[in-house]
Design a protein around this motif. Sequence first.
Motif, PDB file in Angstrom:
ATOM      1  N   VAL A 161       0.842  -1.197   0.000  1.00 53.33           N
ATOM      2  CA  VAL A 161       0.000   0.000   0.000  1.00 53.33           C
ATOM      3  C   VAL A 161       0.883   1.257   0.000  1.00 53.33           C
ATOM      4  O   VAL A 161       0.632   2.208  -0.737  1.00 53.33           O
ATOM      5  N   ARG A 162       1.927   1.219   0.777  1.00 57.87           N
ATOM      6  CA  ARG A 162       2.820   2.383   0.803  1.00 57.87           C
ATOM      7  C   ARG A 162       3.558   2.523  -0.525  1.00 57.87           C
ATOM      8  O   ARG A 162       3.762   3.632  -1.011  1.00 57.87           O
ATOM      9  N   ALA A 163       3.909   1.381  -1.119  1.00 55.33           N
ATOM     10  CA  ALA A 163       4.587   1.431  -2.420  1.00 55.33           C
ATOM     11  C   ALA A 163       3.639   1.957  -3.497  1.00 55.33           C
ATOM     12  O   ALA A 163       4.066   2.553  -4.486  1.00 55.33           O
ATOM     13  N   ALA A 164       2.337   1.756  -3.304  1.00 59.11           N
ATOM     14  CA  ALA A 164       1.341   2.218  -4.287  1.00 59.11           C
ATOM     15  C   ALA A 164       1.227   3.747  -4.286  1.00 59.11           C
ATOM     16  O   ALA A 164       0.721   4.331  -5.234  1.00 59.11           O
ATOM     17  N   GLY A 165       1.699   4.379  -3.253  1.00 61.32           N
ATOM     18  CA  GLY A 165       1.700   5.845  -3.233  1.00 61.32           C
ATOM     19  C   GLY A 165       1.114   6.417  -1.955  1.00 61.32           C
ATOM     20  O   GLY A 165       0.283   5.789  -1.297  1.00 61.32           O
ATOM     21  N   GLU A 166       1.554   7.627  -1.653  1.00 59.45           N
ATOM     22  CA  GLU A 166       1.166   8.269  -0.399  1.00 59.45           C
ATOM     23  C   GLU A 166      -0.340   8.522  -0.311  1.00 59.45           C
ATOM     24  O   GLU A 166      -0.962   8.310   0.719  1.00 59.45           O
ATOM     25  N   GLU A 167      -0.908   8.953  -1.459  1.00 55.35           N
ATOM     26  CA  GLU A 167      -2.350   9.245  -1.484  1.00 55.35           C
ATOM     27  C   GLU A 167      -3.161   8.005  -1.140  1.00 55.35           C
ATOM     28  O   GLU A 167      -4.141   8.061  -0.390  1.00 55.35           O
ATOM     29  N   ILE A 168      -2.720   6.879  -1.716  1.00 58.63           N
ATOM     30  CA  ILE A 168      -3.433   5.619  -1.491  1.00 58.63           C
ATOM     31  C   ILE A 168      -3.313   5.211  -0.026  1.00 58.63           C
ATOM     32  O   ILE A 168      -4.289   4.831   0.615  1.00 58.63           O
ATOM     33  N   ALA A 169      -2.120   5.328   0.510  1.00 57.29           N
ATOM     34  CA  ALA A 169      -1.924   4.979   1.920  1.00 57.29           C
ATOM     35  C   ALA A 169      -2.800   5.868   2.811  1.00 57.29           C
ATOM     36  O   ALA A 169      -3.431   5.386   3.757  1.00 57.29           O
ATOM     37  N   LYS A 170      -2.871   7.144   2.468  1.00 55.55           N
ATOM     38  CA  LYS A 170      -3.659   8.085   3.286  1.00 55.55           C
ATOM     39  C   LYS A 170      -5.147   7.765   3.256  1.00 55.55           C
ATOM     40  O   LYS A 170      -5.882   8.080   4.186  1.00 55.55           O
ATOM     41  N   GLY A 171      -5.598   7.160   2.156  1.00 53.71           N
ATOM     42  CA  GLY A 171      -7.020   6.864   2.005  1.00 53.71           C
ATOM     43  C   GLY A 171      -7.498   5.675   2.821  1.00 53.71           C
ATOM     44  O   GLY A 171      -8.688   5.406   2.887  1.00 53.71           O
ATOM     45  N   MET A 172      -6.564   4.950   3.454  1.00 53.19           N
ATOM     46  CA  MET A 172      -6.970   3.771   4.230  1.00 53.19           C
ATOM     47  C   MET A 172      -7.431   4.191   5.633  1.00 53.19           C
ATOM     48  O   MET A 172      -6.876   5.136   6.206  1.00 53.19           O
ATOM     49  N   GLY A 173      -8.391   3.448   6.169  1.00 49.82           N
ATOM     50  CA  GLY A 173      -8.846   3.741   7.527  1.00 49.82           C
ATOM     51  C   GLY A 173      -7.737   3.468   8.536  1.00 49.82           C
ATOM     52  O   GLY A 173      -7.496   4.236   9.452  1.00 49.82           O
ATOM     53  N   HIS A 174      -7.034   2.357   8.334  1.00 52.05           N
ATOM     54  CA  HIS A 174      -5.939   1.998   9.244  1.00 52.05           C
ATOM     55  C   HIS A 174      -4.988   1.039   8.529  1.00 52.05           C
ATOM     56  O   HIS A 174      -5.437   0.082   7.914  1.00 52.05           O
ATOM     57  N   ILE A 175      -3.708   1.339   8.620  1.00 49.57           N
ATOM     58  CA  ILE A 175      -2.700   0.394   8.117  1.00 49.57           C
ATOM     59  C   ILE A 175      -1.945  -0.103   9.334  1.00 49.57           C
ATOM     60  O   ILE A 175      -1.263   0.666  10.014  1.00 49.57           O
ATOM     61  N   SER A 176      -2.094  -1.379   9.626  1.00 46.57           N
ATOM     62  CA  SER A 176      -1.486  -1.899  10.846  1.00 46.57           C
ATOM     63  C   SER A 176       0.014  -2.076  10.682  1.00 46.57           C
ATOM     64  O   SER A 176       0.510  -2.370   9.603  1.00 46.57           O
ATOM     65  N   THR A 177       0.743  -1.881  11.791  1.00 46.75           N
ATOM     66  CA  THR A 177       2.183  -2.164  11.789  1.00 46.75           C
ATOM     67  C   THR A 177       2.436  -3.621  12.174  1.00 46.75           C
ATOM     68  O   THR A 177       3.577  -4.060  12.195  1.00 46.75           O
TER      69      THR A 177
END
Length: 401
Positions: free
Chosen positions: A356-372
């Motif tokens: 998701v992060r490799a797909a781009g910052e905008e895409i990452a920002k659009g997620m409700g939560h990206i777990s670590t």
Amino acid sequence: EDLAKDSGLANKRVFIRVDFNVPLDKKTGAITDDARIRESIPTIKLAVEAGAKVILASHLGRPKPGKHEGCSLEPAGARLAELTGYEVHLTDDCVGDGPKKVTHDLRAGQVCLLENLRFHEEEEKDDENFARQLAELTDIYVDDAFGAAHRAHASVHALPRMIRDRAAGLLMLKELRSLARLLDRPEKPYVAVLGGAKVSDKIAVVESLLNVVDTLCIGGAMANTFLAAQGKKVASSKIEDDKLPLARTILQKARDRGASVLLPVDVVVAKSLDAQNGTAVSVDAIPDGTMALDIGPKTVELFGNAIQRAKTVFWNGPMGLFESKPFSNGTFEIARIMSRADGFTVVGGGDSAAAVRAAGEEIAKGMGHISTGGGAALELIEGRKLPGVEALRSAVAEEAS
Ligand code: 3PG
């Protein structure tokens, strides 16, 4: 217990267990995804600004006894320094005279990072004596290592029980709150998207998801085993032969429970993993000598429609060999569709979060939560109790009694 509300950190030795277990490039040793470091900054910053003497501790990799090469936390410390502007002193070891002296000499607002906890086998054994040595360095214990919360290891399990003043860090709280929305009566329709290499890694999570989801989309290499179980000819695609009966059982269970399972209807195939191009074909016409390395555009649409209609979406595991450009489309498209969807979207850690992060910052920002957390997020979704979280909880319970 919320660290943010704690005002008693000044001049205290605050031990923050972080998860700096970041992926490193095999050749250069450079950090390839620093999200776990970035995400731990709010807690570290809070402690620094409150005037604490900050002691950070983490594991990195799975070093064998005596074989520490490539597992030093040095690159992680350097990245933290770069991101925060703090001076981050890396100790030569996590216990013993070195760290004792460094932590003793720390001044308010200074930060040190203990060398890899797993350089001592006792860490993974949840060893009390080892934990006691860490406790000697500590006035206040904070666990912000959600990614390691599924491990009953000394720094997250034995240690917190020894420290009266203990708390969950900001990242830990954020993770638990976000993932709780998947566990506690998730809004329906609930769609889960699972991918990755092996069915065997995901059995438990598939089983428990079938009890709650309306739709389960299966992509990635694990889908090949399901397709083969349905009698499709998958040519040279990787499958787990011994898991075919299990795949059939899972499909039957889904039918019994009224959950629909969506499998790929088309795939991108090539003759080898290092092919420069792929061809999209129907799953009914996979040519001999080729293997499925990504989901095809019709499958993206099929999964995408389910995601767009959902109120809750959980995704774990890439849809194909996304590290290789010709086979990255399915994974990146699912990321893009999820990031624009109206429902609450959660990406389980590991490969899918990196994708998701490799797909781009905008895409990452659009997620409700990206777990670590990779394993930790999955175990939580499975409904299991996480030892790291329970250790903090029992602490709270003891204090209350
Ligand atoms: C992870 O990467 O999932 C955590 O840092 C735990 O690491 P481990 O799987 O080596 O215990």
